[in-house]
Design an enzyme around this catalytic site. Structure first.
Site, short mmCIF file in Angstrom:
data_model
loop_
_atom_site.label_atom_id
_atom_site.label_comp_id
_atom_site.label_asym_id
_atom_site.label_seq_id
_atom_site.Cartn_x
_atom_site.Cartn_y
_atom_site.Cartn_z
N LYS A 315 0.85 -1.36 0.10
CA LYS A 315 -0.36 0.58 0.00
C LYS A 315 1.07 1.72 0.04
O LYS A 315 1.35 1.18 1.03
CB LYS A 315 -0.49 0.20 1.22
N ASP A 320 -3.16 10.55 3.36
CA ASP A 320 -4.07 10.30 3.19
C ASP A 320 -4.97 11.29 4.26
O ASP A 320 -5.30 11.10 4.78
CB ASP A 320 -4.54 9.03 4.03
N LYS A 327 -10.70 13.64 7.65
CA LYS A 327 -9.51 13.81 9.30
C LYS A 327 -9.60 14.52 9.58
O LYS A 327 -9.91 15.68 8.60
CB LYS A 327 -8.17 12.91 8.78
N ASP A 399 -12.03 6.76 3.57
CA ASP A 399 -11.31 6.82 4.88
C ASP A 399 -11.24 5.53 4.71
O ASP A 399 -9.83 5.07 5.26
CB ASP A 399 -11.43 7.50 5.48
N GLU A 401 -9.55 3.39 2.03
CA GLU A 401 -9.64 3.38 0.83
C GLU A 401 -7.68 2.56 0.11
O GLU A 401 -7.99 2.13 -0.18
CB GLU A 401 -9.03 4.90 0.24
N ARG A 403 -8.06 -0.41 1.15
CA ARG A 403 -8.16 -2.23 1.31
C ARG A 403 -8.70 -1.79 -0.13
O ARG A 403 -8.47 -2.92 -1.44
CB ARG A 403 -9.22 -2.75 2.02
#
Length: 557
Positions: A315, A320, A327, A399, A401, A403
């Protein structure tokens, strides 16, 4: 923005201070790329780190000499070598007395240190670690080694003797020391130059030069992985990350394939495209292949098989924000670390190929690079996307994301690469630290033997891991959707979230792969990837040791 405000902003961006900062960043990035091309030189770091034998003749009055290991191993080393009796040191007897003052090995209070110093001679620090280690921890206590080395701070001439009582302790002891000397630094003041030289011993025996060379590659891989994570996305966005990959694999006997931008959408990488499409720098799907036996290696399910194909999927979310599930300011800080899985896989792959650690296996690294940004094109709750596996996913949490991009990676691997084993490594869930702590990663696997190998590799590398439950028949129902094959986030926050998140990824493996009992290992290393505000390079040593365990090869013969 009105004309005056825009002019003021333009003037601010063009100020001398801003220009200086941008120049500093460009210079730093050039040096960062140069560092990736070198195995020992760290040109943008204030500390050069070498793993090589040295003699006491190299030590002088300005030297800091650290001797680290179990108290008994340190005593044996002092008694049975002439290191401290030669070249003018002549202090073996006195040093032995200092060693006897160190805390007993069964102490539960942590490591201990004793300082020995004479005028015009090197300063020596004996560092003893405790033998008290539970069955889930690394026996040589790398946590204590790291803490003891950290007390000495930066030094212009630091020499470290690592005295390993067992050969399997060499790797975790080395990595523990290395983590004290990160590369990335944007401080405006010139940093004092430092130099750390590490020599490796098994009791009183200096390990061969080839072992030092092998561990030198590992040390650099750990530092480079941490540097990629420490570098903020204003510099290490997806395009520059791709440049770094090109630089790091330059000269290696590998194949490289890159799928970028809108080509991802056209080729069916729905997770990659939809997660990264709102960012200024679009996503990249990178495949690195080291395949000495061709792309279609025979499938083998047992340990220590003949030549087979191992795939690592990382990953690589360079930042993020949480997307439209934005967030908080506290929750977003540090999210540059969301590329730690890809960074560990990239540098471990380069290290394995350079150091001939693949043991005849085909080794393939897949790096899923994207930024989870906000904007008009950002992935929305209620959107339904189609992943590379063909599964449709209803987005109930933008959030969640990671996976999505990793699922594209494992689907691609299981459909097209005929793998024996797929390992994915991710900073996937905040729940990981609640499950296994801040220093130990969590694993989920479809095979018990692979789970056991991973735990063994963790303890042998110092990057410890511990299994979470594998119960897809209980957990996958958390993703039930009325309008798609699945949702992307569990509805019940008490549903073993580390396992459930990993099972989302497993659900995208090709049926042909799972039908023949292909091995899948998921590593969630969200917490150990960064300690405090510094990346650790966690995962590099674990992956390399897993290669050795899988191939039934000792890391240090």
């Amino acid at each position: 923005m009105d004309g005056k405000r825009k002019a003021a902003a333009d003037d601010s961006e063009g100020s001398a201070a801003a220009q200086s900062a941008n120049k500093h960043r460009r210079k730093l990035f050039d040096k960062l790329k140069a560092n990736h091309a070198s195995s020992n030189s760290n040109s943008n770091s204030s500390t050069m780190l070498l793993v090589t034998p040295f003699s006491s003749s190299e030590c002088n009055k300005d030297t800091l000499l650290c001797i680290c290991g179990f108290r008994e191993a340190i005593g044996t080393f002092i008694d049975n070598t002439d290191f401290f009796g030669a070249d003018g040191l002549d202090c073996a007897a006195e040093l032995g007395q200092y060693a006897s003052q160190l805390s007993p090995s069964n102490s539960t209070s942590g490591g201990s240190a004793a300082v020995y110093w004479r005028p015009n001679k090197p300063k020596m620090v004996l560092m003893a670690v405790s033998r008290v280690a539970s069955r889930h921890n690394c026996a040589c206590r790398p946590d204590q080694i790291k803490a003891l080395i950290a007390t000495q701070g930066p030094h212009p001439a630091m020499y470290v003797l690592l005295i390993a009582e067992a050969r399997e302790h060499v790797l975790p002891m080395l990595v523990a020391v290395v983590r004290n000397f990160p590369i990335y630094n944007m401080k405006s003041r010139q940093q004092a130059e430092g130099r750390v030289t590490i020599a490796l011993y098994h009791n009183d025996e200096l390990l061969p030069l080839e072992v030092h060379e092998k561990l030198s590659h590992v040390a650099q891989a750990v530092r480079n992985a941490a540097c990629l994570v420490d570098t903020p996305s204003i510099e290490m966005h997806t395009d520059r990350y791709l440049e770094c990959i090109h630089d790091m694999v330059n000269g290696l006997d590998i194949e490289m394939e890159v799928v970028s931008g809108t080509d991802l959408r056209e080729r069916g990488f729905g997770g990659m495209w939809n997660v990264g499409k709102a960012a200024t720098h679009l996503p990249h799907f990178v495949v690195l292949k080291y395949c000495p036996h061709g792309n279609a290696a025979p499938f083998q399910a047992q340990m220590n098989p003949g030549p087979s194909t191992l795939v690592w999927v990382g990953k690589g979310i360079v930042y993020d924000t949480g997307g439209l599930a934005l967030k908080s300011k506290d929750g977003m800080f540090g999210m540059k670390a969301d590329c730690a899985g890809a960074s560990a896989i990239l540098t471990a792959f380069v290290c394995a190929v350079q150091g001939r650690m693949t043991f005849g296996h085909n080794l393939i690294a897949i790096l899923c690079l994207a930024e989870n940004a906000i904007g008009p094109d950002a992935l929305r709750p209620d959107d339904i996307i189609t992943l590379y596996s063909g599964r449709t996913v209803e987005i109930n949490n933008p959030d969640a994301e990671g996976r999505l991009v990793v699922s594209d990676g494992v689907a691609y691997a299981s459909q097209l690469l005929n793998p024996t084993l797929i390992v994915d490594m991710c900073t996937l869930t905040g729940a990981q630290s609640s499950a296994t702590g801040r220093l130990i990663g969590a694993i989920v696997s479809n095979r018990e033997d692979l789970e056991q190998w991973a735990v063994e590799a963790g303890k042998l590398s110092g990057d410890c891991v511990f299994p979470c439950i594998y119960t897809p028949e209980l957990n996958l129902q958390e993703y039930n959707s009325k309008v798609a094959d699945m949702k992307n986030s569990a509805k019940d926050r008490g549903s073993a979230l580390v396992s459930t998140a990993g099972l989302f990824i497993e659900a995208n493996l090709a049926k042909e792969f799972t039908a023949k009992e292909g091995g899948w290992l998921h590593i969630d290393m969200c917490a150990p990837a960064m300690v405090g505000e510094r990346a650790t390079g966690y995962g590099v040593a674990l992956l390399l040791q897993l290669l050795h365990v899988y191939s039934n090869q000792p890391f240090v013969p």
